[in-house]
Every structure is written in structure tokens, then in C-alpha cells.
Write a protein that holds these residues in place. Structure first.
Motif, PDB file in Angstrom:
ATOM      1  N   ILE A 132       1.189  17.615  15.178  1.00  0.00           N
ATOM      2  CA  ILE A 132       2.384  17.787  14.525  1.00  0.00           C
ATOM      3  C   ILE A 132       2.737  18.797  13.719  1.00  0.00           C
ATOM      4  N   THR A 192       9.606  13.445  16.826  1.00  0.00           N
ATOM      5  CA  THR A 192       8.525  12.651  17.222  1.00  0.00           C
ATOM      6  C   THR A 192       8.609  11.204  17.041  1.00  0.00           C
ATOM      7  N   MET A 201       0.502  10.906  10.800  1.00  0.00           N
ATOM      8  CA  MET A 201       1.689  11.187  11.433  1.00  0.00           C
ATOM      9  C   MET A 201       3.184  10.769  10.788  1.00  0.00           C
ATOM     10  N   PHE A 214       6.957  11.357  11.612  1.00  0.00           N
ATOM     11  CA  PHE A 214       7.010  10.583  12.768  1.00  0.00           C
ATOM     12  C   PHE A 214       7.572   9.311  12.917  1.00  0.00           C
TER      13      PHE A 214
END
Length: 387
Positions: A24, A36, A44, A49
Motif C-alpha cells: 500500500i 483500498t 493495512m 485500508f
């Protein structure tokens, strides 16, 4: 600059979350407004995310029994995820490791016209060679973390890019042992054994007790040795109980996380087979690899094993550079004896330690690349082939 894509991702367990987080980073450098979503963990989520399910939902161990117990739940999650992605298609789907979960999902998404990438080539060179056909059906492109993998995949008509191993860029070539010891409250003169029984619940169930019993035997031979365990927070209580059962309750130092600090600080490590063994090699640390799983899982795995080695450092070096004690061989007595050999070598045969460090340094250099950028470049070419 091209418009920022919408990227769906699935990363299973702690190691996949780390790899996906670095990926990422690379994609956000290309596309600052990157979106995402999917299945992911704290690394993440820290990068924005949108986790529809947490990555630990996919943290299963073994080849049959452990997976079967949770199969209904896993299939339910995959069905819901597939339906959601087919209804609202992302620009690209990236499956990070977890091949048993991801490859089937990728095949369905690819058949529907969604571009698919698989990050971390399944170990078809180690076992389950038949999986290469599933990879060919599932992935438009594979991002490989070991240098020999793209050529192997190309023989089967699978496009792939070597991007290096992300951990090789994160772990320093020369670890700061003194700083790590200060962080953990250890003295420079201490003799330190790190115990890493794994990050999955079932790993802790199978290997922790033999590891701690081995450590107790090591301590009888070397009473001054310091024992330290980096524990996944969710499994800390079980590790505390295992230490107490082995008579080490007031002796072993259990820390939450900090596995890299522990590996940098130790003299040698007793470690469960898996990604952590590669981390130990990148920290240039002697190790004894141990592992134990359900007997049926072990029988099935052995039938499909293609190489004599199980531990990643030995596989990548093509030699038994560190001892492996697997399944019935992983007795407390054998684990203790192998650990004492490394500790004795530090005192009486330092040339053995130096030779191992040289092998691991060469391995580190072969894996060190700008992984986030190389991976993001490959994804950009998949999204925009003519660019």
C-alpha cells in the motif's frame, strides 16, 4: 498522473498484513488518493485500508484438520466477499499470500473481467507443485519475493515480476544489537535465547510446550541464560500458561510483539518454521527450527514435499545451514541439544557463527530490493498496459 484506482485486497494473518502494508505504501506513492478495501489487519488499516473483515479471520494452520474445523466460516466469508466485489468491481484485486483462500477467489473475479494480482508466489518449488495450474487460471500477474520464481512461473505461461522480499528492506543489514537489548532491558553481557513459537493459535498449541521444556533444559545447563518470548497479544495468556507449566513462570520474559527487537537482541533462537525463520536469518542469528502439527496434516504435507528442507533459510541456501527438528524429531531433549551447540559455538568456535552470518548476509543481499516501488510499478503496468 493516472486517476487513483480502487484496489481490493485480501491479506491473511500477521505476515500478510505486513506485506500488504508495504505494498500500500508503494501504491500510495503512485496514487495519493488510492482507495483500498477487503480483508486486512492493523498495518493495512493504519494506511487507510477499509477492512470489511480482519485478517486474523484467515489465520489457520496445517493442511487438513485445523482448516476443516473452520471451513464453513471461511467459505462463508469468501462467498460474501466475492458477491460484494462482483457487484461493485474494483479496478484490481490483489491477493496477498493465503493461497488456499485467495486463488479460488481470484479465479472467479478474473473470469468476470476483474484484473487480478497474486503477491507472494505459492511455494510450488517446495511442495504442492500441482498448484501451478490454479495460479495460471487465477492470476493475471504474480509478484514474486524470491529471485528464482519468475523464471519458474514463465515456464508455465504465468506472467511474474521479482520485487524482492519486503522484510529484506525493513531489516537492517547490520542489526543494532545493543539498542535492541537496551529496549528490552537486557545487558550487553547477557546470554540470550529467544523463543518464537509462532503467531497462530494452533502453532502455539502444538509447539510451545516442547519449546519451553527445551528451554528449561537449556537453563539447567546454563543457569544465567536469559529467556525471552515475543508474543502476539491475543495469545499471550496461553504462552504465559505454557511457561508456567514448564517451570519457567518467573524466569521467561514475555513481551508483546517486538519480535524484531527480540531477534536483534538474542544470541540464538528456538523458532517455529515459517516466515519468522527468514526474519531470523536476515537478523543473521543462529537458530534451531522446530515444528509440530496434527499427524494427518503432517502426513499429507510430506507426501507432496519436493525438497529435503522445511525451513526457509535452508531452502533458500540450498543446504542444512541450521538444524530442523520437525514433528516427532522435535523433542525437548533434541531441541535443547541443538540450541546448546549454537551457544557453545559462540564461546568456543566463533568461526562457525561467522560462517553462518556470511551465508545469511549473502541471502539478505539477494533479497533486498525496493519492493514497494517495484510492486507498485508492476501493478501500474497491469492497470495501464499502454502507459
Amino acid at each position: 498522473m493516472a486517476a487513483s484506482p480502487r484496489v481490493a485486497m485480501v491479506a491473511g494473518e500477521t505476515s500478510g498484513d505486513l506485506l500488504a502494508g508495504l505494498l500500500i505504501d508503494g501504491m500510495q506513492a503512485h496514487w495519493p488518493d488510492l482507495q483500498t478495501c477487503g480483508i486486512g489487519g492493523p498495518q493495512m488499516q493504519r494506511r487507510g485500508f477499509d477492512a470489511w473483515w480482519p485478517s486474523e479471520k484467515l489465520a489457520v494452520h496445517g493442511y487438513s484438520m485445523e482448516v476443516l474445523r473452520r471451513l464453513r466460516e471461511l467459505l462463508g466469508i469468501r462467498k460474501q466477499l466475492r458477491e460484494r466485489l462482483l457487484k461493485d468491481s474494483p479496478d484490481v484485486f490483489i491477493g496477498v499470500d493465503a493461497p488456499d483462500f485467495n486463488l479460488g477467489l481470484e479465479a472467479d473475479l478474473r473470469a468476470a473481467g476483474i484484473k487480478t494480482v497474486h503477491f507472494v508466489c505459492p511455494s510450488i518449488w517446495a511442495w504442492r507443485a500441482e498448484r501451478v495450474e490454479k495460479i495460471r487460471r487465477s492470476a493475471d500477474h504474480v509478484l514474486c519475493i524470491f529471485p528464482f520464481e519468475p523464471e519458474l512461473l514463465a515456464r508455465h505461461g504465468i506472467a511474474a515480476t521479482y520485487v524482492g522480499h519486503p522484510l529484506a528492506g525493513v531489516i537492517p543489514m547490520v542489526p543494532d544489537r545493543a539498542a535492541a537489548r537496551a529496549q528490552l532491558g537486557l545487558q550487553d553481557t547477557d546470554e540470550v535465547l529467544a523463543i518464537l513459537p509462532g503467531s497462530r493459535s494452533s502453532e502455539v498449541a502444538y509447539i510451545t510446550q516442547p519449546f519451553f521444556e527445551a528451554a528449561a533444559l537449556v537453563r539447567k545447563a546454563r543457569p544465567a541464560i536469559k529467556l525471552i518470548v515475543p508474543a502476539v497479544p491475543a495469545l499471550r495468556e496461553r504462552i504465559v500458561q505454557a511457561a508456567q507449566a514448564a517451570g519457567l513462570g518467573g524466569v521467561v520474559q514475555i513481551v508483546s510483539g517486538q519480535s524484531h527487537a527480540v531477534l536483534a537482541a538474542c544470541d540464538t533462537t528456538l523458532i517455529a518454521s515459517g516466515t519468522a525463520t527468514l526474519e531470523a536469518a536476515l537478523f543473521k542469528r543462529p537458530m534451531v527450527i522446530g515444528y509440530h502439527m496434527h499427524p494427518l496434516s503432517w502426513w499429507l504435507m510430506r507426501r507432496k514435499q519436493l525438497q529435503p528442507w522445511v525451513g526457509l533459510p535452508n531452502i533458500l541456501c540450498g543446504d542444512f545451514v541450521v538444524p530442523e527438528l520437525i514433528q516427532d524429531a522435535a523433542t525437548p531433549q533434541a531441541l535443547c541439544a541443538a540450541t546448546l551447540q549454537w551457544l557453545d559455538a559462540r564461546q568456543h568456535h566463533p568461526e562457525k557463527i561467522t560462517a553462518l552470518e556470511q551465508r545469511f548476509t549473502a541471502l539478505h543481499e539477494s533479497l533486498r530490493r525496493n519492493t514497494p516501488q517495484l510492486a507498485a510499478d508492476a501493478i501500474q503496468k497491469i492497470l495501464h498496459p499502454a502507459a
